[in-house]
Design a protein around this motif. Structure first.
Motif, short mmCIF file in Angstrom:
data_model
loop_
_atom_site.label_atom_id
_atom_site.label_comp_id
_atom_site.label_asym_id
_atom_site.label_seq_id
_atom_site.Cartn_x
_atom_site.Cartn_y
_atom_site.Cartn_z
N ILE A 38 0.86 -1.18 0.00
CA ILE A 38 0.00 0.00 0.00
C ILE A 38 0.89 1.23 0.00
O ILE A 38 1.80 1.34 0.83
CB ILE A 38 -0.93 -0.01 1.22
N SER A 91 -10.80 -1.33 5.66
CA SER A 91 -10.84 -1.76 4.26
C SER A 91 -10.07 -3.06 4.07
O SER A 91 -10.53 -3.98 3.37
CB SER A 91 -10.23 -0.69 3.35
N LEU A 92 -8.91 -3.15 4.71
CA LEU A 92 -8.12 -4.39 4.60
C LEU A 92 -8.92 -5.57 5.17
O LEU A 92 -8.99 -6.64 4.57
CB LEU A 92 -6.79 -4.26 5.35
N LEU A 143 -7.69 -9.21 5.03
CA LEU A 143 -6.26 -8.98 5.26
C LEU A 143 -6.02 -8.26 6.57
O LEU A 143 -6.81 -7.42 7.00
CB LEU A 143 -5.66 -8.14 4.13
N ARG A 171 -3.01 -6.00 8.91
CA ARG A 171 -1.84 -5.11 8.73
C ARG A 171 -0.56 -5.91 8.47
O ARG A 171 0.23 -5.56 7.61
CB ARG A 171 -1.69 -4.24 9.99
N VAL A 228 0.44 -7.00 4.84
CA VAL A 228 0.68 -6.05 3.75
C VAL A 228 1.88 -5.17 4.10
O VAL A 228 2.21 -5.00 5.27
CB VAL A 228 -0.56 -5.17 3.46
N TRP A 230 -12.61 -1.51 -2.74
CA TRP A 230 -11.72 -2.47 -2.07
C TRP A 230 -12.10 -3.90 -2.40
O TRP A 230 -11.24 -4.78 -2.47
CB TRP A 230 -11.71 -2.23 -0.55
N ILE A 288 -5.27 -10.36 -4.70
CA ILE A 288 -4.47 -10.64 -3.50
C ILE A 288 -3.59 -11.87 -3.71
O ILE A 288 -4.06 -12.92 -4.12
CB ILE A 288 -5.37 -10.93 -2.27
#
Ligand code: URA
Length: 215
Positions: free
Chosen positions: A36, A63-64, A69, A71, A74, A204, A211
């Motif tokens: 990101i 959003s993740l 997902l 933190r 990513v 998103w 992904i």
């Protein structure tokens, strides 16, 4: 990621005379599910040393989570890795005198160029396949000024070169390596326009198809 001292010295040298505070290193695994790229850290990030740790970060984490997902999966960074600040004299009623404030602001193009060695270094080492550019600053840093979030939000630009510093390090050239870049509104956009919330949520969901879960 720990930036080498030589890289920090170079960026500090390139940033002389700009109102930029501290360095907030990008964070996350190599070969991540996504990289990101944001705009620049704010006060919260400079204090905590965690990218996207403030109010925008909370939105980004939602959003993740919406696409499964966390933190830790990513790599999070931005076009500029110091806090750009303004200098404003305002009258404080509480103190009954003029005081100077140093608010967060958007980085300038010159600051994005000055900080380009950081993002180039991170992309080279982290080796993302898919990059989500959140906000216009990030999108244009990667794909140039023909791209706008209003036109491309939620869209994937596949198999594309990205902009990186030229040999003289005074401008940008296209990379040999190709990536998938997905354009996204900056998570802070909802603070100024609540109606974007649903649009960002849908955008998103489009990321899900791209992904790459780490091996
Ligand atoms: N906005 C960004 O682009 N990056 C941060 O880390 C925080 C806010």
């Amino acid at each position: 990621m720990k930036y080498p001292k030589i890289l920090i010295d170079k960026v500090n040298q390139r940033s002389k005379g700009f109102n930029l505070e501290g360095i907030n290193e990008g964070a996350g695994p190599n070969e991540p599910a996504l990289m990101i790229v944001g705009e620049a850290p704010g006060r919260e990030e400079i204090e905590s040393h965690i990218p996207f740790h403030g109010a925008s970060g909370k939105e980004l984490m939602k959003s993740l989570a919406s696409i499964g997902l966390k933190r830790e999966e990513v790599y999070i960074t931005s076009a500029v890795r110091s806090r750009p600040f303004g200098v404003k004299k305002v009258f404080s009623k509480r103190e009954n005198k003029e005081v100077t404030k140093y608010p967060n602001r958007k980085p300038t193009q010159k600051e994005v160029l000055a900080h380009a060695p950081f993002l180039d270094y991170e992309i080279k080492n982290v080796k993302p396949k898919v990059i989500v550019a959140v906000g216009t600053t990030a999108l244009r840093r990667l794909l140039g000024k023909d791209y706008s979030i209003s036109e491309y939000h939620g869209k994937a630009i596949k198999n594309t070169p990205i902009l990186q510093l030229n040999e003289k390090e005074n401008g940008f050239v296209w990379s040999k390596q190709k990536y998938t870049v997905i354009a996204m509104y900056h998570p802070a956009a909802v603070f100024y326009n609540r109606k974007l919330s649903k649009i960002i949520e849908n955008d998103w969901l489009n990321v899900k198809a791209y992904i790459k879960k780490p091996k």
